[in-house]
Design a protein around this motif. Structure first.
Motif, PDB file in Angstrom:
ATOM      1  N   ARG A   1      11.218  -3.810 -19.343  1.00 32.30           N
ATOM      2  CA  ARG A   1      12.460  -2.978 -18.714  1.00 32.30           C
ATOM      3  C   ARG A   1      12.683  -3.257 -19.510  1.00 32.30           C
TER       4      ARG A   1
ATOM      5  N   GLY B   1      18.610  -8.534 -23.291  1.00 26.20           N
ATOM      6  CA  GLY B   1      18.712  -8.136 -22.231  1.00 26.20           C
ATOM      7  C   GLY B   1      17.646  -7.285 -22.161  1.00 26.20           C
ATOM      8  N   ASP B   2      16.442  -6.995 -21.998  1.00 24.66           N
ATOM      9  CA  ASP B   2      15.067  -6.691 -21.915  1.00 24.66           C
ATOM     10  C   ASP B   2      14.141  -7.888 -21.659  1.00 24.66           C
ATOM     11  N   VAL B   3      13.192  -7.537 -20.786  1.00 25.19           N
ATOM     12  CA  VAL B   3      13.337  -8.152 -19.650  1.00 25.19           C
ATOM     13  C   VAL B   3      11.548  -7.817 -20.030  1.00 25.19           C
TER      14      VAL B   3
ATOM     15  N   ARG C   1       8.116 -13.968 -16.147  1.00 24.43           N
ATOM     16  CA  ARG C   1       8.996 -13.005 -17.348  1.00 24.43           C
ATOM     17  C   ARG C   1      10.709 -13.961 -17.764  1.00 24.43           C
TER      18      ARG C   1
ATOM     19  N   THR D   1      13.966 -13.295 -20.667  1.00 29.27           N
ATOM     20  CA  THR D   1      14.911 -11.862 -20.777  1.00 29.27           C
ATOM     21  C   THR D   1      15.024 -12.776 -21.995  1.00 29.27           C
TER      22      THR D   1
ATOM     23  N   LEU E   1      14.446 -16.602 -26.363  1.00 24.23           N
ATOM     24  CA  LEU E   1      14.586 -15.960 -24.660  1.00 24.23           C
ATOM     25  C   LEU E   1      14.320 -16.894 -23.928  1.00 24.23           C
TER      26      LEU E   1
ATOM     27  N   SER F   1      12.789 -16.111 -17.254  1.00 19.44           N
ATOM     28  CA  SER F   1      14.109 -15.987 -16.617  1.00 19.44           C
ATOM     29  C   SER F   1      13.146 -16.008 -15.262  1.00 19.44           C
TER      30      SER F   1
END
Lengths: 86, 208
Positions: free
Chosen positions: A82, B128-130, B160, B162, B196, B199
């Motif tokens: 995303r 903010g990119d995942v 994941r 972030t 990073l 998350s």
């Protein structure tokens, strides 16, 4: 036409000039370098002269330098799921 | 006085040795391993005969196991699938997990909530990119460890991270000069590193 995939495994430091000349003729400048030579009696003879220093495999098509580097590159291991709107 | 104290200490020690077996959290943990089902990793098929190390002589039972020089071999695909089917639900049921995720080939042993400082600046990402990490070699918890050969099937987990941002090292200055030469050159370096935060780390339901 098939090719020899030749990788220099042992260094030529301390070896006579004749052997170094053979490696130069094959296109090998440094250790772990890989070159492709067509399968002919000439290249086979050169490989026999330095057979203790190289690792040889027969392949169908030669790889370009970009393809060789892509072989060694590990996978990224991630992808952007995303992205923040830029 | 001291003799009665010594006797009471000895009595206490013998009473301790008569206790039942240690609690579950002190028992050794169990491990399981898997072979990936990706087609490109199936290539040189491991026949069941290869998993039995031929170097261990079965005729000399007096040889202690610590002198065995053979490396552990991967289990056969059927054994691995069986062990996975049996033990993966148990691994999944445990509360906390860790994963050894590989980014550009380098392993990072993390759990949910950990911060990773990569040794490089990741291009094309913004805070903010995942990111979804899909290459893992070890997935474990307190009592169970899943070891991929060499990778774990990415259908078994979701990890994941972030992108928090970049940080930089303090400026370092290299003075290049030669002996008896008055000219000197200053080269400055201030590298940036991407941070990073892991998350999410989720183990998925095993689909047969």
């Amino acid at each position: 036409m098939s090719y020899f995939r030749i990788t220099l495994h042992r260094s030529a430091i301390g070896l006579p000039q004749r052997t170094r000349g053979v490696l130069a003729a094959l296109g090998l400048r440094k250790r772990c370098q890989t070159v492709f030579q067509p399968v002919t009696p000439d290249s086979a003879g050169m490989i026999m002269k330095v057979k203790e220093l190289v690792i040889v495999k027969e392949v169908a098509q030669p790889l370009t330098t970009k393809e060789l580097r892509a072989e060694r590159r590990p996978e990224p291991g991630f992808w952007v799921e995303r992205a923040v709107p830029r | 006085m001291s003799r009665s104290l010594l006797r009471s200490v000895l009595e206490f020690r013998t009473s301790l040795t008569r206790l039942p077996s240690p609690p579950a959290f002190l028992l050794p943990s169990r491990s399981l391993s898997t072979t990936p089902t990706l087609p490109q990793n199936v290539a040189p098929a491991r026949s069941p005969s290869q998993t039995i190390p031929a170097s261990i002589p079965q005729s000399t039972p007096t040889t202690p196991s610590r002198f065995q020089k053979s490396a552990p071999t991967a289990p056969s695909p059927t054994e691995a699938a069986e062990s996975l089917a049996q033990l993966f639900p148990l691994l999944r049921a445990q509360p906390r997990h860790y994963i050894t995720a590989h980014i550009h080939g380098f392993p990072y042993l993390v759990t949910e909530g950990d911060q990773i400082r990569l040794p490089f600046k990741m291009p094309g990402v913004v805070p903010g990119d995942v990111l979804r990490l899909d290459r893992a070699s070890v997935l474990g918890s307190r009592d169970y460890t899943l070891k991929g050969t060499p990778w774990i099937d990415s259908a078994l987990f979701e990890c994941r991270a972030t992108v928090l941002g970049t940080e930089s090292e303090p400026m370092r200055i290299k003075i290049k000069t030669k002996r008896r030469n008055r000219r000197s050159q200053r080269v400055t370096s201030k590298h940036k590193y991407t941070i990073l935060r892991v998350s999410e780390l989720k183990l998925l339901e095993p689909t047969a």
